[in-house]
Structure formats: C-alpha cells, structure tokens
Scaffold this motif. Structure first.
Motif, short mmCIF file in Angstrom:
data_model
loop_
_atom_site.label_atom_id
_atom_site.label_comp_id
_atom_site.label_asym_id
_atom_site.label_seq_id
_atom_site.Cartn_x
_atom_site.Cartn_y
_atom_site.Cartn_z
N LEU A 60 0.79 -1.32 -0.12
CA LEU A 60 0.11 -0.03 -0.04
C LEU A 60 0.77 1.50 -0.10
O LEU A 60 0.39 2.76 -0.66
N VAL A 61 2.10 1.66 0.60
CA VAL A 61 2.71 2.40 1.06
C VAL A 61 3.68 3.00 -0.72
O VAL A 61 3.09 3.58 -0.94
N MET A 62 3.81 2.31 -1.06
CA MET A 62 4.80 1.71 -1.80
C MET A 62 3.70 2.45 -3.43
O MET A 62 3.92 3.05 -4.11
N ASP A 63 2.00 1.52 -3.23
CA ASP A 63 1.39 2.16 -4.68
C ASP A 63 0.97 3.48 -4.42
O ASP A 63 0.98 4.37 -5.33
N THR A 64 0.92 3.94 -2.94
CA THR A 64 0.95 5.21 -3.23
C THR A 64 1.62 6.21 -3.22
O THR A 64 1.44 7.14 -4.31
N TRP A 65 2.61 5.97 -2.85
CA TRP A 65 3.59 7.09 -3.33
C TRP A 65 3.99 6.95 -4.49
O TRP A 65 4.18 8.12 -5.63
N GLN A 66 4.04 6.25 -5.34
CA GLN A 66 4.16 5.74 -7.14
C GLN A 66 3.01 6.32 -7.73
O GLN A 66 3.24 6.86 -8.61
N TYR A 67 1.76 6.34 -7.88
CA TYR A 67 0.78 6.91 -8.16
C TYR A 67 0.67 8.62 -7.96
O TYR A 67 0.97 9.16 -9.14
N PHE A 68 1.22 9.19 -6.76
CA PHE A 68 1.18 10.53 -6.70
C PHE A 68 2.36 11.17 -7.37
O PHE A 68 2.26 12.28 -8.25
N MET A 69 3.49 10.74 -7.40
CA MET A 69 4.56 10.81 -7.92
C MET A 69 4.44 10.55 -9.56
O MET A 69 4.95 11.43 -9.49
N HIS A 70 3.89 9.57 -9.50
CA HIS A 70 3.84 9.47 -10.82
C HIS A 70 2.80 10.34 -11.97
O HIS A 70 3.22 11.09 -13.09
N ARG A 71 1.61 10.22 -11.66
CA ARG A 71 0.92 11.40 -11.79
C ARG A 71 1.55 12.58 -11.73
O ARG A 71 1.39 13.43 -12.81
N TYR A 72 1.99 13.48 -10.75
CA TYR A 72 2.81 14.29 -11.04
C TYR A 72 3.61 14.78 -11.48
O TYR A 72 3.70 15.19 -12.82
N MET A 73 4.73 13.76 -12.41
CA MET A 73 5.55 13.74 -13.51
C MET A 73 5.20 13.75 -14.93
O MET A 73 5.62 14.29 -15.57
N HIS A 74 3.98 13.32 -14.83
CA HIS A 74 2.89 13.25 -16.04
C HIS A 74 2.43 14.87 -15.85
O HIS A 74 2.34 15.68 -17.51
N HIS A 75 2.25 15.00 -15.45
CA HIS A 75 1.44 16.67 -14.84
C HIS A 75 2.29 17.99 -15.32
O HIS A 75 2.24 19.05 -15.81
N ASN A 76 3.58 17.85 -14.76
CA ASN A 76 4.42 18.87 -14.26
C ASN A 76 5.31 18.75 -15.16
O ASN A 76 6.05 17.80 -15.57
N LYS A 77 4.87 19.55 -17.08
CA LYS A 77 5.65 19.60 -18.23
C LYS A 77 6.97 19.57 -17.69
O LYS A 77 7.90 18.83 -19.06
N PHE A 78 7.54 19.85 -16.99
CA PHE A 78 8.71 20.69 -16.73
C PHE A 78 9.19 18.97 -16.55
O PHE A 78 10.70 18.42 -16.97
N LEU A 79 8.82 18.03 -15.62
CA LEU A 79 10.05 16.99 -14.97
C LEU A 79 9.50 15.98 -16.03
O LEU A 79 9.71 14.84 -16.44
N TYR A 80 7.65 16.30 -16.67
CA TYR A 80 7.99 15.01 -18.19
C TYR A 80 8.77 15.52 -18.97
O TYR A 80 9.03 13.93 -19.33
N ARG A 81 8.99 16.23 -19.67
CA ARG A 81 9.65 16.49 -20.47
C ARG A 81 11.47 16.12 -20.57
O ARG A 81 11.69 15.06 -20.92
N HIS A 82 11.84 16.37 -19.35
CA HIS A 82 13.20 16.31 -18.46
C HIS A 82 13.09 15.30 -17.90
O HIS A 82 15.06 14.72 -18.72
N ILE A 83 12.24 14.06 -17.80
CA ILE A 83 12.83 13.34 -16.63
C ILE A 83 12.18 11.44 -17.44
O ILE A 83 12.50 11.08 -17.77
N HIS A 84 10.68 12.19 -16.95
CA HIS A 84 9.64 10.83 -17.18
C HIS A 84 9.26 10.58 -18.41
O HIS A 84 9.35 9.49 -18.85
#
Length: 258
Positions: free
Chosen positions: A102-126
């Motif tokens: 549950l901890v792993m899923d929660t952390w990865q969901y919100f970090m993963h989703r943020y990396m898609h919605h933050n244009k800088f993080l998506y373009r340069h990292i994710h």
C-alpha cells in the motif's frame, strides 16, 4: 565451512538477479506472437530508444538502488542480531507485506501522476521511460536516474521502513515487487498468468498507460488500481484479438485528454 551471506546483501542483490532472470524468460517467450500485445515490428519501429541504451540505463538505476539499500540497512538497525533473533510469524509477515504494498502504491501513484502533469518533469525526466511506447520486460526499470531515485528507490525505502519488515523479509518482498514490475512491462498476455488473475493492475492495464490515448490514465503501479479509481484516472479496457495474432488493449468508453 561455507561463506555466510547477510540478509542485507541478499535483500540488496537478489531482486537485481531476479530482474534479469525473469526478464530473460520473457525474452524467450516473446517469440510467441499469439500472446503479444504489440507485434515485434511495432516494438522495433515505435520505440525511441535502443535496447543497448535501455540495458545500460537499467544497470545504472540498479547500481543506485543497491547503494541506497546498503545505506538504508546500515542506518535502520533492522539487521542487528537482536532483530534477526526476533523473526516475525506468518501473520505479521502478511501484514507487513500488505502495508509495504500500500505504501509503495501510494507513493508511486502520486509521484507518477505528478511527473505527467508537471510539464518540466515530464519533458526532462519521465519522458525517458515513455520512449518505450511498446514496453518489454527488461525495460521495466528504464528511467531517468532522478526518476529512479524519486519513484522506485525512495518508494521502496518508505515501504521497508513503514512496514517494519526485517532485511530477511525484504528479500522476498522486493523480489516479488520486481517480478510484478517486470510482468507489467512484458508486453505479453500469457494464459494462466496468476498476476492477471489476482491483480487488476497488470500487463494490459499498464500497456494502456504507455499509449498516447492513455498517458493521463492508469498511473497506479505496481499492485492495485484503487488510486486511479478513487481519483478519476482509471481507464477500463477490453482485450481484443488482433488480426494476424496476438491481442490489443482498447478503451471500453470514450475518453478525454486530462
């Protein structure tokens, strides 16, 4: 007299060994076109990175994870002789595994989703991970090193610490999580795969996310789909037979880009 290997070292390196062995099995099975979600031609044409680059990227991430794991075991004190002498019973282990999942899923969901919605993080990292439009097994951990640290390594460390598991238990938990992550990226829909029976978050579910129409959906990984369902990012799909063999995961309702 045999050389004793500590639980800490096993917890660090066994999941890495499992990653390459399990991926190797899927490489062999990839020749069965009737079970592929994408054809071999699509894998070669659509992906934007060579397999050699993927291998080097994964090895780099695993080296970073190993260094962090050794540091974590050292400072946590869970590997002390007193802790080893108090190995938990089966019920406690199950509870620890569920908490860690549950901890792993929660952390990865919100970090993963943020990396898609933050244009800088998506373009340069994710976006590095999404160079694999057609995922395959040993590309499961192909990420930008910073993403590997933020998403996988820190997520794993939190799972270990908050669940209270000992290094010996972590050998099995992180090996299981590794197998599940590789399975989610393998690109094969094999009959009798227990992961497809037991988890809604599976190979086809994650394949949808790697397609353009699903890039803002199905963020959950690697175990459950609860956060996608609760927060409106769940994209249901159907598996349809593809002309020429294999399967294709298609959305079962209209969708909008979010």
């Amino acid at each position: 007299m045999g050389l004793a290997v500590s639980d800490e070292l096993l917890g660090t390196f066994v999941p890495i060994f499992v990653y390459w062995v399990y991926s190797g099995i899927y490489i062999l099975l990839g020749s069965f076109e009737n079970y592929r979600l994408h054809t071999r031609k699509e894998e070669d044409v659509k992906n934007l990175v060579s397999k050699g680059t993927v291998v080097k990227g994964v090895i780099l991430q695993q080296a970073i994870q190993a260094a962090v794991a050794i540091l974590l075991f050292t400072v946590s004190g869970n590997g002390s002789q007193a802790a080893i002498d108090m190995q938990p019973n089966f019920v406690v282990l199950v509870r620890q595994f569920l908490i860690a999942m549950l901890v792993m899923d929660t952390w990865q969901y919100f970090m993963h989703r943020y990396m898609h919605h933050n244009k800088f993080l998506y373009r340069h990292i994710h976006s590095q991970h999404h160079r694999l439009v057609v995922p395959y097994a040993f590309g499961a951990l192909y990420n930008h090193p910073l993403e590997g640290l933020m998403l996988d390594t820190i997520g794993g460390a939190l799972s270990f610490l908050l669940s209270g598991m000992l290094p010996r238990a972590s050998i099995f938990f992180f090996s299981f999580a590794t197998i599940k992550t590789v399975d989610d990226h393998c690109g094969l829909w094999l009959p009798g795969n227990l992961f497809h029976v037991l988890f809604r978050n599976n190979t086809a579910y994650h394949d949808v996310h790697h397609q353009l129409y699903g890039s803002k959906y199905n963020f959950s990984q690697p175990f459950f789909v609860m956060w996608d369902k609760l927060l409106g990012t769940y994209m249901p799909y159907t598996l349809e037979k593809r002309v020429g063999g294999g399967f294709e995961a298609r959305p079962t309702r209209d969708y909008k880009v979010i």
